[in-house]
Design a protein around this motif. Sequence first.
Motif, short mmCIF file in Angstrom:
data_model
loop_
_atom_site.label_atom_id
_atom_site.label_comp_id
_atom_site.label_asym_id
_atom_site.label_seq_id
_atom_site.Cartn_x
_atom_site.Cartn_y
_atom_site.Cartn_z
N MET A 450 0.78 -1.25 0.05
CA MET A 450 0.10 -0.07 -0.15
C MET A 450 0.81 1.24 -0.09
SD MET A 450 -2.73 -1.46 -0.19
CE MET A 450 -3.68 0.15 -0.52
N GLY A 451 1.97 1.09 0.40
CA GLY A 451 2.81 2.56 0.14
C GLY A 451 2.86 3.24 1.18
N LEU A 452 2.28 3.00 2.39
CA LEU A 452 2.19 4.07 3.35
C LEU A 452 3.29 4.46 3.93
CD1 LEU A 452 -0.83 2.61 5.34
CD2 LEU A 452 -0.90 4.31 3.60
N SER A 453 4.45 3.68 3.79
CA SER A 453 5.64 4.09 4.13
C SER A 453 6.03 5.85 3.54
CB SER A 453 7.08 3.45 3.72
OG SER A 453 7.06 3.34 2.46
N ALA A 454 5.52 5.84 2.23
CA ALA A 454 5.81 7.40 1.75
C ALA A 454 4.98 8.66 2.53
CB ALA A 454 5.36 7.32 0.31
N LEU A 455 3.91 8.09 3.22
CA LEU A 455 2.98 8.81 4.04
C LEU A 455 4.06 9.42 5.18
CD1 LEU A 455 -0.56 8.91 4.80
CD2 LEU A 455 1.14 8.97 6.61
N VAL A 456 4.65 8.10 5.75
CA VAL A 456 5.24 8.64 6.77
C VAL A 456 6.50 9.44 6.74
CG1 VAL A 456 6.87 7.69 8.74
CG2 VAL A 456 4.55 6.47 8.11
N THR A 457 7.26 9.23 5.64
CA THR A 457 8.17 9.92 5.11
C THR A 457 7.97 11.18 4.99
OG1 THR A 457 9.27 7.99 4.10
CG2 THR A 457 10.17 10.16 3.45
N ALA A 458 6.88 11.68 4.35
CA ALA A 458 6.37 13.06 3.97
C ALA A 458 6.19 13.68 5.32
CB ALA A 458 5.13 12.91 3.14
N LEU A 459 5.40 13.04 6.35
CA LEU A 459 5.19 13.64 7.43
C LEU A 459 6.25 13.91 8.47
CD1 LEU A 459 1.81 12.01 8.78
CD2 LEU A 459 2.23 14.39 7.93
N GLY A 460 7.36 12.98 8.12
CA GLY A 460 8.52 13.06 8.82
C GLY A 460 9.39 14.23 8.53
N GLU A 461 9.35 14.92 7.46
CA GLU A 461 9.79 15.86 7.04
C GLU A 461 9.80 17.05 7.90
OE1 GLU A 461 8.97 16.65 2.98
OE2 GLU A 461 10.21 14.84 2.19
N THR A 462 8.45 16.93 8.70
CA THR A 462 8.10 18.13 9.44
C THR A 462 8.37 17.50 11.15
OG1 THR A 462 5.80 17.58 9.48
CG2 THR A 462 6.79 19.17 7.99
N ARG A 463 9.27 16.59 11.25
CA ARG A 463 9.50 16.07 12.64
C ARG A 463 9.94 16.91 13.43
NH1 ARG A 463 12.93 10.88 11.80
NH2 ARG A 463 11.47 10.64 10.03
#
Length: 468
Positions: A450-463
């Motif tokens: 499902m590729g949800l890791s891409a969602l995590v990566t995108a949010l992680g840019e504002t970690r």
Amino acid sequence: MTESALWTSEEIASATGGVANTGFAVSGVAFDSREIVRGDLFIAMKGEATDGHRFIEKALAAGASGVLCENAITSPHVRVSDSVAALDALGIAARLRSQAQIVGVTGSAGKTSTKEALYKTLERAAPGRAHCSVKSYNNHVGVPLSLARMPANARYGVFEMGMNHKDELSALTRLVRPDVAIITTIAPAHIGHFRDEAEIADAKGEIFEGLEPGGTAIIPRDNPHFERLFAAASAHADNIMTFGRHPSSDARVLDHVRATNGGSLVTAEIGDRRLCYTVAAPGEHWVMNSLAIMAAVHALGADLAVAGLALAELPGLAGRGARVRIALPGGEALLIDESYNANPASMAATIGGLGEERADRRIAVLGAMKELGALSDTYHSGLAAPLASASVDKVILVGDEMHILAETLRKSLAAPDDLAHVATASEALKVLKSWLQPGDSVLVKGSNAMGLSALVTALGETRASEEV
């Protein structure tokens, strides 16, 4: 072998039946040219999708010291007739020369996390002398690669083994030849390839076929398929340890409470010892994982107290429980990254963990679960109960298979806009960004496809920070 070398060309040729064109030594092994680091052996393999021989020059440019290949080249290499068979042979040679105590780990859920945590406990007991398979290298090429990477002086080796068909683990465990073999749990992962869970239990039980003389099998006492697993273990293991809540468990949890860091403070009996230790990772499933780990440490004769210290310091793994603080105007939100994979058991466990979080709102981003066959709708709709028990406020569902759960949740969630059903991870990200507020706790969980890791990566840019 030179002191710093993992393999010499002479040893590689002897192990694989190949011919070296010159002398060289390597400090690592890889079959993906993108993962080459200086000093590696690059194994060029022909696969269904591509031919690794096309990437030999790229691997050499990245610093490979030599190549294992089927074609004659001018660079340092060992030539073999079949690179895939040669990788198996190198893995077998690594196991034959090793004096390490070896642990094999499998299960329908938690095997990678358990493997990594057990490695951390053994590395703490023997710094620089523990080895484990990386990532989820647990199949017919990942396992021999992980074996081939094991240093000759390793004291411990921990290897993950996976399967989605009968007889796969039987072959892998005979390569690994574990002294200790762990089954974390049996659940309907990959059930689309099996008739029922009982067949999955039988396939997982194949791990015991490769046990060394005097070997120990570690099995979940509370699992519905315990008797089946016990029978499989009895046929091959000289020792059997059980773990769980059941009064007869050899590694038994007596009590656990939430720790100040969000993990669990566990009181357990391991053999004839009573221990109190902290597990940094949150959730009931991690308490059970810790019992399997402690049982393995006990079986190996390693230090249980040191293992407890390691579990208390265990960082979350990317895709498997990593906790990331996301900076937002006015505060932070917590992101729980379980994006690597999912099955019904792991979904229920991690949703339960979300319910234990102290949060203003709980949001679940759930991707479809794959390889569930004819029971897909049943398992997906069954997630409604753990979502309700966890008091989840908002849900984003990703993928076609989630339509049945979306229909179920529309009848139970407080408001229509508390639910979104989308097709892709990128759509889920847009919805989540529009919802996200300080004080939220967000679980991201789904099958890797499902590729949800891409969602995590995108949010992680504002970690804002990562929790350990």
